[in-house]
Design a protein around this motif. Structure first.
Motif, PDB file in Angstrom:
ATOM      1  N   PHE A 165       0.865  -1.175   0.000  1.00 13.61           N
ATOM      2  CA  PHE A 165       0.000   0.000   0.000  1.00 13.61           C
ATOM      3  C   PHE A 165       0.907   1.231   0.000  1.00 13.61           C
ATOM      4  CE2 PHE A 165      -2.074   3.430   2.377  1.00 13.61           C
ATOM      5  CZ  PHE A 165      -3.245   3.585   1.644  1.00 13.61           C
ATOM      6  N   ALA A 166       0.739   2.071  -0.995  1.00 15.84           N
ATOM      7  CA  ALA A 166       1.623   3.224  -1.170  1.00 15.84           C
ATOM      8  C   ALA A 166       0.834   4.520  -1.049  1.00 15.84           C
ATOM      9  CB  ALA A 166       2.317   3.158  -2.524  1.00 15.84           C
ATOM     10  N   ALA A 167       1.540   5.569  -0.657  1.00 13.50           N
ATOM     11  CA  ALA A 167       0.967   6.914  -0.615  1.00 13.50           C
ATOM     12  C   ALA A 167       1.830   7.819  -1.480  1.00 13.50           C
ATOM     13  CB  ALA A 167       0.907   7.437   0.818  1.00 13.50           C
ATOM     14  N   ALA A 168       1.178   8.742  -2.184  1.00 11.89           N
ATOM     15  CA  ALA A 168       1.919   9.621  -3.080  1.00 11.89           C
ATOM     16  C   ALA A 168       1.127  10.901  -3.314  1.00 11.89           C
ATOM     17  CB  ALA A 168       2.204   8.921  -4.401  1.00 11.89           C
ATOM     18  N   ALA A 169       1.846  11.913  -3.762  1.00 11.87           N
ATOM     19  CA  ALA A 169       1.223  13.191  -4.100  1.00 11.87           C
ATOM     20  C   ALA A 169       2.103  13.877  -5.131  1.00 11.87           C
ATOM     21  CB  ALA A 169       1.056  14.069  -2.866  1.00 11.87           C
ATOM     22  N   SER A 170       1.548  14.884  -5.758  1.00 17.50           N
ATOM     23  CA  SER A 170       2.335  15.622  -6.745  1.00 17.50           C
ATOM     24  C   SER A 170       3.365  16.489  -6.022  1.00 17.50           C
ATOM     25  CB  SER A 170       1.418  16.505  -7.590  1.00 17.50           C
ATOM     26  OG  SER A 170       0.909  17.583  -6.817  1.00 17.50           O
ATOM     27  N   PRO A 171       4.512  16.728  -6.656  1.00 14.06           N
ATOM     28  CA  PRO A 171       5.490  17.638  -6.053  1.00 14.06           C
ATOM     29  C   PRO A 171       4.902  19.008  -5.743  1.00 14.06           C
ATOM     30  CG  PRO A 171       6.491  16.412  -7.857  1.00 14.06           C
ATOM     31  CD  PRO A 171       5.017  16.109  -7.888  1.00 14.06           C
ATOM     32  N   ALA A 172       3.986  19.471  -6.599  1.00 11.37           N
ATOM     33  CA  ALA A 172       3.391  20.795  -6.380  1.00 11.37           C
ATOM     34  C   ALA A 172       2.589  20.806  -5.083  1.00 11.37           C
ATOM     35  CB  ALA A 172       2.500  21.174  -7.561  1.00 11.37           C
ATOM     36  N   TYR A 173       1.807  19.741  -4.826  1.00 10.77           N
ATOM     37  CA  TYR A 173       1.044  19.683  -3.576  1.00 10.77           C
ATOM     38  C   TYR A 173       1.983  19.648  -2.371  1.00 10.77           C
ATOM     39  CZ  TYR A 173      -1.634  17.939   0.345  1.00 10.77           C
ATOM     40  OH  TYR A 173      -2.173  17.805   1.600  1.00 10.77           O
ATOM     41  N   LEU A 174       3.011  18.833  -2.427  1.00 13.53           N
ATOM     42  CA  LEU A 174       3.916  18.695  -1.289  1.00 13.53           C
ATOM     43  C   LEU A 174       4.716  19.968  -1.057  1.00 13.53           C
ATOM     44  CD1 LEU A 174       5.095  15.030  -1.956  1.00 13.53           C
ATOM     45  CD2 LEU A 174       3.471  15.814  -0.214  1.00 13.53           C
ATOM     46  N   ASP A 175       5.053  20.685  -2.126  1.00 16.29           N
ATOM     47  CA  ASP A 175       5.737  21.981  -1.949  1.00 16.29           C
ATOM     48  C   ASP A 175       4.824  22.957  -1.220  1.00 16.29           C
ATOM     49  OD1 ASP A 175       7.984  21.063  -3.258  1.00 16.29           O
ATOM     50  OD2 ASP A 175       7.445  21.950  -5.204  1.00 16.29           O
ATOM     51  N   ARG A 176       3.526  22.858  -1.506  1.00 22.49           N
ATOM     52  CA  ARG A 176       2.556  23.776  -0.916  1.00 22.49           C
ATOM     53  C   ARG A 176       2.160  23.382   0.508  1.00 22.49           C
ATOM     54  NH1 ARG A 176      -1.082  22.901  -4.357  1.00 22.49           N
ATOM     55  NH2 ARG A 176      -2.637  21.733  -3.153  1.00 22.49           N
ATOM     56  N   ALA A 177       1.923  22.078   0.745  1.00 23.27           N
ATOM     57  CA  ALA A 177       1.366  21.622   2.023  1.00 23.27           C
ATOM     58  C   ALA A 177       2.402  21.024   2.959  1.00 23.27           C
ATOM     59  CB  ALA A 177       0.267  20.602   1.760  1.00 23.27           C
ATOM     60  N   GLY A 178       3.591  20.772   2.456  1.00 22.24           N
ATOM     61  CA  GLY A 178       4.618  20.158   3.291  1.00 22.24           C
ATOM     62  C   GLY A 178       4.690  18.650   3.080  1.00 22.24           C
ATOM     63  N   ARG A 179       5.850  18.093   3.397  1.00 16.74           N
ATOM     64  CA  ARG A 179       6.074  16.661   3.204  1.00 16.74           C
ATOM     65  C   ARG A 179       5.975  15.939   4.540  1.00 16.74           C
ATOM     66  NH1 ARG A 179       8.302  19.318  -0.819  1.00 16.74           N
ATOM     67  NH2 ARG A 179       8.398  18.295  -2.885  1.00 16.74           N
TER      68      ARG A 179
END
Length: 300
Positions: A165-179
């Protein structure tokens, strides 16, 4: 009702012209054939053969019966031949009930070579995430994960033997919301969820590291049907809407091209791969037997 076993014996006696010749053709005794004809005459209440010590000849009733009987028995033999063909030659329809993830991640590898190997088989796949009784739904077999297997079924591995089971997000979202650095950080993030037909959500999300298991009640702005909406959730993740939790294989192409970035990869939980399961009957339909044997031999 006349004993149908007596009819072909009457037919072969007439064709052979006597009980002894009929006995040589069938491997049965002349007395047994004579008794079968006598039994048939008794049940019908009419003489079918005129007998002498040296020969037999059909009566008028016997001639009329044999005229109608011969094509009827030929049809019966043809029908039985069809059944024999289905038993010995893989042909006919095979219906499988599978989870949507299996239809996307498992079957695309095995179905094309299977159908190429067995061109007389017609495969029907019902992909859904409600855990139905496959036999009650008219299916021959299903694909399930081990926690969903029914105890009175036979199960064999199909597909990769370990999944994550994996989790992922776009780089743009993570730049905005934090990693996120810990699963609990997801409580403050926009997570993209699925809902099963029975109403349950794909939350909580479960993570594991060094034997520690953490469940997170993920929430977010988008909930889709697991039966047909996960592509929408994936597109939303690609467009920067939030974090998606899904099978690693489903996300892998986008992780590879950089459109998605792994989230908490060292916490991704592994679980055993799916199983093909089917009733433990002695005589499996030929299409199902072919698919079971093909799945057993297939190299994943």
């Amino acid at each position: 009702m006349t004993d149908l076993d007596d009819l072909p014996e009457f037919q072969v006696v007439v064709r052979a012209g006597g009980f002894r010749d009929a006995a040589r053709l069938t491997g049965k005794s002349a007395s047994g054939l004579s008794e079968a004809v006598r039994r048939l005459e008794t049940r019908l209440g009419i003489r079918l053969l005129n007998r002498t010590t040296r020969s037999i000849a059909p009566t008028e009733a016997g001639r009329r019966l044999i005229e109608r009987l011969s094509p009827a028995l030929a049809e019966v033999e043809a029908a039985l031949g069809v059944v024999d063909g289905l038993r010995d030659t893989p042909a006919g329809t095979l219906r499988l009930n599978v989870p949507v993830a299996a239809a996307r991640l498992v079957l695309p590898r095995i179905v094309p070579p299977f159908l190429a190997a067995y061109p007389d088989i017609r495969l029907e796949v019902i992909a859904e995430d409600s855990f139905v009784d496959v036999l009650a739904e008219g299916c021959d077999a299903g694909i399930r994960y081990d926690e969903r297997l029914e105890q009175d079924m036979i199960a064999i591995p199909i597909g990769p033997r370990e999944q994550r089971f994996a989790a992922a997000a776009s780089p743009a979202y993570l730049d905005r919301a934090g990693r996120p650095t810990h699963p609990r950080d997801l409580l403050t993030h926009a997570c993209l969820l699925g809902r099963f037909r029975g109403g349950a959500l794909t939350s909580p999300w479960e993570f594991e590291k060094n034997g520690e298991i953490i469940k997170v009640e993920a929430t977010g702005p988008l909930i889709v049907s697991t039966a047909g909406g996960m592509d929408l959730a994936l597109q939303a993740a690609l467009d920067g809407t939030g974090i998606i939790g899904l099978f690693e294989e489903w996300l892998r192409p986008h992780l590879k091209d950089g459109r998605l970035e792994p989230v908490l990869a060292d916490w991704w939980q592994s679980f055993s791969g799916p199983f093909l399961y089917f009733p433990g009957r002695r005589h499996l339909p030929a299409p199902l037997r072919a698919f079971v044997d093909f799945a057993r031999a297939f190299r994943w």
